[in-house]
Enzyme design. Sequence first.
Site, PDB file in Angstrom:
ATOM      1  N   LYS A   1       0.852  -1.183   0.000  1.00  0.00           N
ATOM      2  CA  LYS A   1       0.000   0.000   0.000  1.00  0.00           C
ATOM      3  C   LYS A   1       0.890   1.236   0.000  1.00  0.00           C
ATOM      4  O   LYS A   1       1.807   1.348   0.816  1.00  0.00           O
ATOM      5  CB  LYS A   1      -0.895  -0.003   1.241  1.00  0.00           C
ATOM      6  CG  LYS A   1      -1.761   1.241   1.410  1.00  0.00           C
ATOM      7  CD  LYS A   1      -2.608   1.099   2.669  1.00  0.00           C
ATOM      8  CE  LYS A   1      -3.355   2.378   3.003  1.00  0.00           C
ATOM      9  NZ  LYS A   1      -4.182   2.241   4.229  1.00  0.00           N
ATOM     10  N   THR A   2       0.624   2.149  -0.913  1.00  0.00           N
ATOM     11  CA  THR A   2       1.458   3.342  -1.013  1.00  0.00           C
ATOM     12  C   THR A   2       0.597   4.527  -1.434  1.00  0.00           C
ATOM     13  O   THR A   2      -0.629   4.418  -1.518  1.00  0.00           O
ATOM     14  CB  THR A   2       2.627   3.117  -1.993  1.00  0.00           C
ATOM     15  OG1 THR A   2       3.587   4.161  -1.817  1.00  0.00           O
ATOM     16  CG2 THR A   2       2.169   3.086  -3.433  1.00  0.00           C
TER      17      THR A   2
END
Length: 299
Positions: free
Chosen positions: A205-206
Amino acid sequence: MADLDDLRYGTNFGGAAPATAAPALPGTKGLAGHDWGIRSRMARIFQPADGRTVMLAFDHGYFQGPTSGLERLDLNIVPLVPQADAIMLTRGALRSTIPADSRAGVVLRASGGPSILKDLSDEEVALGIDDAVRLDAAAMAVQVFVGGEHETKSVRNLTTLVDAGQAAGIPVLAVTAVGRELVRDARYFRLATRIPAELGAHFVKTYYVEEGFETVTAACPVPIIIAGGKKIPERDALELAHRAIQGGAAGVDMGRNIFQSAHPAAMLAAVRAVVHDDLAPAEAFALYEDLAHTAPVLA
């Protein structure tokens, strides 16, 4: 003993064509070498039809307490859960609040420690693998502070969970955590997503960046989902989701842009339309407005 009275020998072996292995989840890269349990759990998070996901994140209370929109999980969040492909939350929230018949994939927050009163990067592993199995988790989530003061410690948290997860067949989500002093650009996020993937994270997740986001997703050998980040206007959040998907993201994990919206259910439906139906932001926003007319406004 076995019944052998009507024993029939097989005859249909498909000719000379070699048998093919079971395919990985369509559209979700990096899964082919994993055990069936990992792939099965990833299919609870990513829709098999398109390899994408809409995750609803409401784990903020583990360091923020009852932030706006999360004062009552039973009232504000439980009605939204059926619309989400997956939910990201703590084990305490899962046990106390989420109905056991929920079909959403459960992504358990597995790291924690400091509150907003302390240095957030100083986290420890906060979930045992036995409890993750007991709760039938689809994945475990851990913060990774690449470039932060406690970078090595957070990476160790990741690898500890990856080892435990591989043994139990539970994938690990690495969440890139960016300090205020770090530049949020494609160069940084290529580093911050590639490192967890190299060390065994099954998906990452970014954050979305305007320039060069496609290089971030291309350079990461596992699926990337984007964080919604702070609350922004609904039209802007839908634009963010659309650009991220077009740039190679495999989904979104939104929290504040859903539960802090005036019409959370309508917003979640609009985000789903962007991710799964490739709806343009303008069309998705029109859908949001249409649905909002039939929903009560939050106080």
